[in-house]
Every structure is written in C-alpha cells, then in structure tokens.
Scaffold this motif. Structure first.
Motif: not given
Length: 173
Positions: A67-69, A115-116, A107-108, A16-19
């Motif tokens: 992106a961070e998860s 964990r949230f 996430p599945d 995943p890429t943050l733009n």
C-alpha cells in the motif's frame, strides 16, 4: 497441490487500499491492467490487444508495504495464486473477477527506476536498535573472501601470502 500460479506484468489501475479485518489482519487490494501487444500480420503494425484486469490481494506483513510502495499508474509485476471471485450485484446480475493472491509484488524496474528499502518489525528494532539501519555495503564487501566474488573465475587459484601473482596474459594479442 492443484493451484494455478501466475505472474502478471501491467499497470496499477486503482489506488492500493489498505484494509483491516475485525480480527486485525491487514490486507491491501488494487487492480492491475495488463494489455498484450499484438502484431497485425497483414501490415506488420503493432497495436494494443485485449486488456485483462486482475484484482490483487496482499495479506498480513506485506499488505502495508504494498500500500505504501505503489500508486495508481505505476508499472508493476505481481506473482501469486490465481482464482476467481463470484457474487451477485445489486441488480441481481451474476458477476465475477480474476483474483491474484499475491506472494510477490514489486515495481517493474524495466520501465523505471526502483529503490528497495528493507522494513524491520518494531519488535526486532526494540531488541536490536541497529536492525533498522541500511547496511554499509562497502564494509560488507571487505569481509567477503575473494572466492565469494560472483565474477571470479571458479577455476582460478588465488595466490597465498608467500606467493607472487603471475602477470596477466593479454587475450587475443
């Protein structure tokens, strides 16, 4: 409203890429692979069917969280609007891809432990320093009335302070 909504379970296929756009809007993009399992009617054996690839885009506040998860290879569930993007590549060939404009990504948890952690906006934290803390779940439960118990029998009556509770009656005994 003629939009196509879709929910896809699969695996994160690209990092995943943050733009960030020139006007400051953040978005995250990644690819998801979803492979259907198919059963051969002749011998009853299961095998992988065709893999469908989707480009997932998450915008604004959720973009950084996504992106961070997530990492490449993670099992994921994505829900959003389905569309296509079309373009001509460097060789002049017409290309297209399926795109999900995500309104929910996670996430599945059927494939692993998740964990949230709630994220609080910086402005909210400055206004209320307690806003970023994880809530004390036990303290919250003490404040709930007994009727809020999701497992309680909705037809059962809770005895008042001046009444005694009846002895429980064994079931099937």
């Amino acid at each position: 409203m003629n939009e196509v909504s879709i929910t896809v379970g699969g695996f994160v296929g690209t990092k995943p890429t943050l733009n960030r756009s020139p006007n400051g809007v953040e978005w995250t993009t990644f690819r998801v692979a979803s492979t259907r399992r198919v059963r051969d009617p002749r011998n009853g054996e299961w095998s992988d069917g065709q893999t469908l690839w989707f480009t997932v885009k998450s915008f604004r506040a959720g973009a950084r969280n996504v992106a961070e998860s997530l990492s490449q290879g993670d099992p994921v569930v994505v829900a959003g609007r389905l569309s296509t993007e079309e373009w001509v590549d460097k060789e002049g060939k017409d290309r297209w891809q399926l795109v999900i404009d995500a309104n929910a990504v996670g996430p599945d948890a059927t494939r692993g432990l998740a964990r949230f952690t709630r994220v609080v906006d910086r402005a909210d934290r400055e206004a209320d320093p307690e806003a970023g803390r994880e809530p004390d779940r036990d303290a919250e439960r003490e404040d709930l009335p007994e009727a809020a118990d999701p497992w309680a029998d909705p037809g059962a009556r809770t005895p008042g302070a001046d009444e005694e509770a009846e002895e429980p009656v064994p079931v099937g005994g």
